[in-house]
Design an enzyme around this catalytic site. Structure first.
Site, PDB file in Angstrom:
ATOM      1  N   ARG A  15       0.826  -1.208   0.000  1.00 38.87           N
ATOM      2  CA  ARG A  15       0.000   0.000   0.000  1.00 38.87           C
ATOM      3  C   ARG A  15       0.862   1.260   0.000  1.00 38.87           C
ATOM      4  NH1 ARG A  15      -0.972   4.929   2.115  1.00 38.87           N
ATOM      5  NH2 ARG A  15      -0.392   4.128   4.173  1.00 38.87           N
ATOM      6  N   ASP A  16       1.513   1.538   1.089  1.00 37.05           N
ATOM      7  CA  ASP A  16       2.305   2.760   1.207  1.00 37.05           C
ATOM      8  C   ASP A  16       3.466   2.757   0.213  1.00 37.05           C
ATOM      9  OD1 ASP A  16       2.928   5.236   2.228  1.00 37.05           O
ATOM     10  OD2 ASP A  16       4.052   4.478   3.935  1.00 37.05           O
ATOM     11  N   HIS A 207       7.193   4.400  12.371  1.00 34.69           N
ATOM     12  CA  HIS A 207       7.109   4.368  10.901  1.00 34.69           C
ATOM     13  C   HIS A 207       8.123   5.391  10.390  1.00 34.69           C
ATOM     14  CE1 HIS A 207       4.650   4.144   7.036  1.00 34.69           C
ATOM     15  NE2 HIS A 207       5.450   5.191   6.827  1.00 34.69           N
ATOM     16  N   HIS A 209      10.955   6.916   7.509  1.00 38.41           N
ATOM     17  CA  HIS A 209      11.453   7.032   6.138  1.00 38.41           C
ATOM     18  C   HIS A 209      12.956   7.306   6.202  1.00 38.41           C
ATOM     19  CE1 HIS A 209       7.603   7.478   3.646  1.00 38.41           C
ATOM     20  NE2 HIS A 209       7.229   7.097   4.860  1.00 38.41           N
ATOM     21  N   CYS A 240       8.160  10.057  -0.828  1.00 35.33           N
ATOM     22  CA  CYS A 240       7.318  11.102  -0.237  1.00 35.33           C
ATOM     23  C   CYS A 240       7.311  12.301  -1.160  1.00 35.33           C
ATOM     24  CB  CYS A 240       7.838  11.488   1.146  1.00 35.33           C
ATOM     25  SG  CYS A 240       6.861  12.816   1.889  1.00 35.33           S
ATOM     26  N   ASN A 249      10.142   4.585   2.358  1.00 31.59           N
ATOM     27  CA  ASN A 249      10.115   3.853   3.621  1.00 31.59           C
ATOM     28  C   ASN A 249      11.411   3.084   3.841  1.00 31.59           C
ATOM     29  OD1 ASN A 249       7.089   4.044   4.408  1.00 31.59           O
ATOM     30  ND2 ASN A 249       7.041   3.442   2.262  1.00 31.59           N
TER      31      ASN A 249
END
Length: 307
Positions: A15-16, A207, A209, A240, A249
């Site tokens: 997803r991300d 979470h 990055h 991002c 990520n």
């Protein structure tokens, strides 16, 4: 505080990780990716997103992905749901967990969804209530918890405030997200030390990055604060749009290599994940961003040549 003996890794690649890919990734590839990750031992996979195809066209096939995957008993398959329409889709798709999101930065909230933090959280009240009534888990994700592309520094009390608002919605887990990857280990410890005072430590996740190369350092810092849940994306998928040059990520392979080196149990097969990282990188035609993954692939290739 001593390091935890085990952690949960939430795989967010499907997803991300994939949502920012410009070329549409075939539904069959997405399904195959989730299935391979399930087989590798992940207990929680962020599998799809039920947002408007107008805003995130890459995630338009969320219902088909959820219908096509092979579900591992006991595993949690999460989906992003921004509103009640998204929730209805998640419910129909038999998701195990919905993910709602807010920002710790007032500037980020205003720039991106044209409302205040308080207003954005209020919009999720009916979604969270419906999820609870339907027996679904609710996870809240707090973006820009360690820095914002618009206002820069984000005060720790602002993060604590949003954690408390998410907790009031009934979130089972809350993610502290370094959306643009500017966080450092010292600030990570400061933030987690503060938020663990208002929400159970075992229900908080990190979470991170890797824009500035700090993700693994930040994960170690969070471990020192007793955090036991971390998000990662196979092959470092993702990016991002708010941070120029962002690498996305933190790579799952790199996180697993770190955990294995620390003797922390994950229940995940690193060798299998390295193979999955190579599979998805080749499938979408992009370079594998995992340093551990590339190194282990090279080591295996050299061993094969030597034999």
């Amino acid at each position: 505080m001593s390091l935890p003996s085990s952690v949960k890794i939430v795989e967010v690649g499907p997803r991300d990780g994939l949502q920012n890919e410009k070329e549409f990734v075939a539904t069959e590839v997405k399904i195959d990716l989730v299935n391979r990750l399930s087989a590798a031992g992940f207990r929680n996979i962020e599998a799809a997103s039920f947002v408007s195809p107008k805003w995130v066209p890459q995630m338009a096939d969320g219902a088909q992905v959820m219908a096509g995957i092979e579900r591992r008993p006991g595993a949690i398959y999460s989906v992003l749901t921004p509103n009640m329409k998204g929730f209805d889709g998640a419910l129909a798709a038999h998701a195990d967990e919905i993910v709602i999101f807010g920002a710790a930065s007032e500037a980020f909230s205003q720039k991106n969804i044209n409302c205040s933090i308080a207003e954005s959280i209020a919009r999720f009240e009916p979604v969270a209530r419906a999820a609870k009534e339907s027996g679904l888990r609710v996870r809240g994700s707090i973006s820009c918890a360690l820095g914002c592309p618009y206002q820069g520094d984000v005060p720790v009390p602002s993060v604590v405030d949003v954690v408390q608002r998410m907790a009031a919605l009934g979130c089972d887990e809350i993610d502290i997200a370094d959306t643009i990857g500017v966080g450092t280990p010292g600030r990570t410890r400061e933030v987690f030390a503060a938020v663990t005072k208002v929400f159970p430590r075992e229900q908080l996740s990190g979470h991170f990055h890797d824009t500035y190369g700090q993700a693994l350092g930040n994960i170690y810092a969070a471990l020192l604060e007793g955090i036991e849940i971390f998000h990662a994306s196979v092959a470092g998928l993702g990016g991002c749009p708010y941070a120029k040059g962002a690498t996305g990520n933190v790579a799952t392979e790199d996180v697993l290599y770190l955990m294995n080196g620390l003797g922390i149990e994950t229940g995940i097969d690193l060798e299998a994940v390295v193979s999955i990282g190579e599979f998805i990188s080749k499938s979408i035609g992009r370079a594998n961003a995992s340093r551990a993954g590339r190194a282990l692939l090279a080591k295996a290739a050299n061993a094969a040549c030597a034999s």
